[in-house]
Design a protein around this motif. Structure first.
Motif, PDB file in Angstrom:
ATOM      1  N   UNK A  60       0.808  -1.219   0.000  1.00 25.09           N
ATOM      2  CA  UNK A  60       0.000   0.000   0.000  1.00 25.09           C
ATOM      3  C   UNK A  60       0.839   1.267   0.000  1.00 25.09           C
ATOM      4  N   UNK A  61       2.045   1.192   0.549  1.00 21.96           N
ATOM      5  CA  UNK A  61       2.914   2.360   0.627  1.00 21.96           C
ATOM      6  C   UNK A  61       4.216   2.042  -0.092  1.00 21.96           C
ATOM      7  N   UNK A  62       4.589   2.896  -1.004  1.00 22.97           N
ATOM      8  CA  UNK A  62       5.823   2.680  -1.750  1.00 22.97           C
ATOM      9  C   UNK A  62       6.271   4.004  -2.342  1.00 22.97           C
ATOM     10  N   UNK A  63       7.558   4.089  -2.664  1.00 21.41           N
ATOM     11  CA  UNK A  63       8.091   5.270  -3.344  1.00 21.41           C
ATOM     12  C   UNK A  63       7.733   5.186  -4.813  1.00 21.41           C
ATOM     13  N   UNK A  64       7.290   6.284  -5.365  1.00 19.48           N
ATOM     14  CA  UNK A  64       6.876   6.325  -6.780  1.00 19.48           C
ATOM     15  C   UNK A  64       7.942   7.005  -7.627  1.00 19.48           C
ATOM     16  N   UNK A  65       8.177   6.458  -8.778  1.00 17.10           N
ATOM     17  CA  UNK A  65       9.171   6.984  -9.717  1.00 17.10           C
ATOM     18  C   UNK A  65       8.534   8.132 -10.496  1.00 17.10           C
ATOM     19  N   UNK A  66       9.072   9.353 -10.392  1.00 15.53           N
ATOM     20  CA  UNK A  66       8.454  10.493 -11.089  1.00 15.53           C
ATOM     21  C   UNK A  66       8.487  10.360 -12.611  1.00 15.53           C
ATOM     22  N   UNK A  67       9.378   9.532 -13.157  1.00 14.29           N
ATOM     23  CA  UNK A  67       9.414   9.321 -14.604  1.00 14.29           C
ATOM     24  C   UNK A  67       8.233   8.464 -15.063  1.00 14.29           C
ATOM     25  N   UNK A  86       5.250   8.039 -12.911  1.00 11.52           N
ATOM     26  CA  UNK A  86       4.019   8.609 -12.344  1.00 11.52           C
ATOM     27  C   UNK A  86       4.347  10.014 -11.842  1.00 11.52           C
ATOM     28  N   UNK A  87       3.866  11.002 -12.540  1.00 11.02           N
ATOM     29  CA  UNK A  87       4.172  12.399 -12.182  1.00 11.02           C
ATOM     30  C   UNK A  87       3.593  12.765 -10.826  1.00 11.02           C
ATOM     31  N   UNK A  88       4.377  13.432  -9.984  1.00 12.79           N
ATOM     32  CA  UNK A  88       3.842  13.869  -8.692  1.00 12.79           C
ATOM     33  C   UNK A  88       2.854  15.015  -8.869  1.00 12.79           C
ATOM     34  N   UNK A 126       7.137  19.032  -4.528  1.00  9.25           N
ATOM     35  CA  UNK A 126       8.007  18.492  -5.569  1.00  9.25           C
ATOM     36  C   UNK A 126       8.514  19.616  -6.463  1.00  9.25           C
ATOM     37  N   UNK A 127       9.806  19.606  -6.743  1.00  7.44           N
ATOM     38  CA  UNK A 127      10.428  20.501  -7.711  1.00  7.44           C
ATOM     39  C   UNK A 127      11.255  19.637  -8.638  1.00  7.44           C
ATOM     40  N   UNK A 128      11.127  19.860  -9.911  1.00 10.22           N
ATOM     41  CA  UNK A 128      11.822  19.024 -10.893  1.00 10.22           C
ATOM     42  C   UNK A 128      13.326  18.968 -10.635  1.00 10.22           C
ATOM     43  N   UNK A 129      13.925  20.097 -10.302  1.00 11.21           N
ATOM     44  CA  UNK A 129      15.362  20.153 -10.042  1.00 11.21           C
ATOM     45  C   UNK A 129      15.646  20.283  -8.547  1.00 11.21           C
ATOM     46  N   UNK A 130      14.800  19.678  -7.713  1.00 14.58           N
ATOM     47  CA  UNK A 130      14.934  19.810  -6.268  1.00 14.58           C
ATOM     48  C   UNK A 130      15.833  18.784  -5.610  1.00 14.58           C
ATOM     49  N   UNK A 181       2.497   9.884  -1.639  1.00 18.46           N
ATOM     50  CA  UNK A 181       1.500  10.738  -0.983  1.00 18.46           C
ATOM     51  C   UNK A 181       1.670  10.671   0.534  1.00 18.46           C
ATOM     52  N   UNK A 182       1.248  11.711   1.230  1.00 18.70           N
ATOM     53  CA  UNK A 182       1.290  11.695   2.683  1.00 18.70           C
ATOM     54  C   UNK A 182       0.269  10.671   3.198  1.00 18.70           C
ATOM     55  N   UNK A 183       0.579  10.013   4.295  1.00 21.24           N
ATOM     56  CA  UNK A 183      -0.392   9.069   4.857  1.00 21.24           C
ATOM     57  C   UNK A 183      -1.609   9.823   5.389  1.00 21.24           C
TER      58      UNK A 183
END
Length: 64
Positions: free
Chosen positions: A16-23, A25-27, A47-51, A58-60
């Motif tokens: 249910x909780x996992x890190x998402x790849x911005x390439x 799935x766009x944040x 989120x910032x593209x060059x951050x 997502x936040x829980x």
């Protein structure tokens, strides 16, 4: 901690909780997120593209 606390309310089920790849799935723009920095540190922010972030989640949400 009280003995009668339902611990399942405080933990997510596997998958249910996992890190998402911005390439893949766009944040969402303009929303607070959990962000994984290039150094492997989890932070809360926008989120910032060059951050310097490599993944997002997502936040829980609190059970009502």
């Amino acid at each position: 901690m009280r003995d009668n606390v339902n611990l399942s309310a405080f933990s997510a089920k596997p998958g249910e909780v996992y890190w998402r790849d911005p390439a893949k799935q766009s944040p969402p723009v303009g929303r607070k997120l959990l962000l994984l920095t290039d150094g492997g540190v989890a932070v809360i922010g926008l989120w910032h593209k060059d951050g310097g972030f490599q993944a997002w989640s997502p936040l829980p949400k609190r059970i009502k």
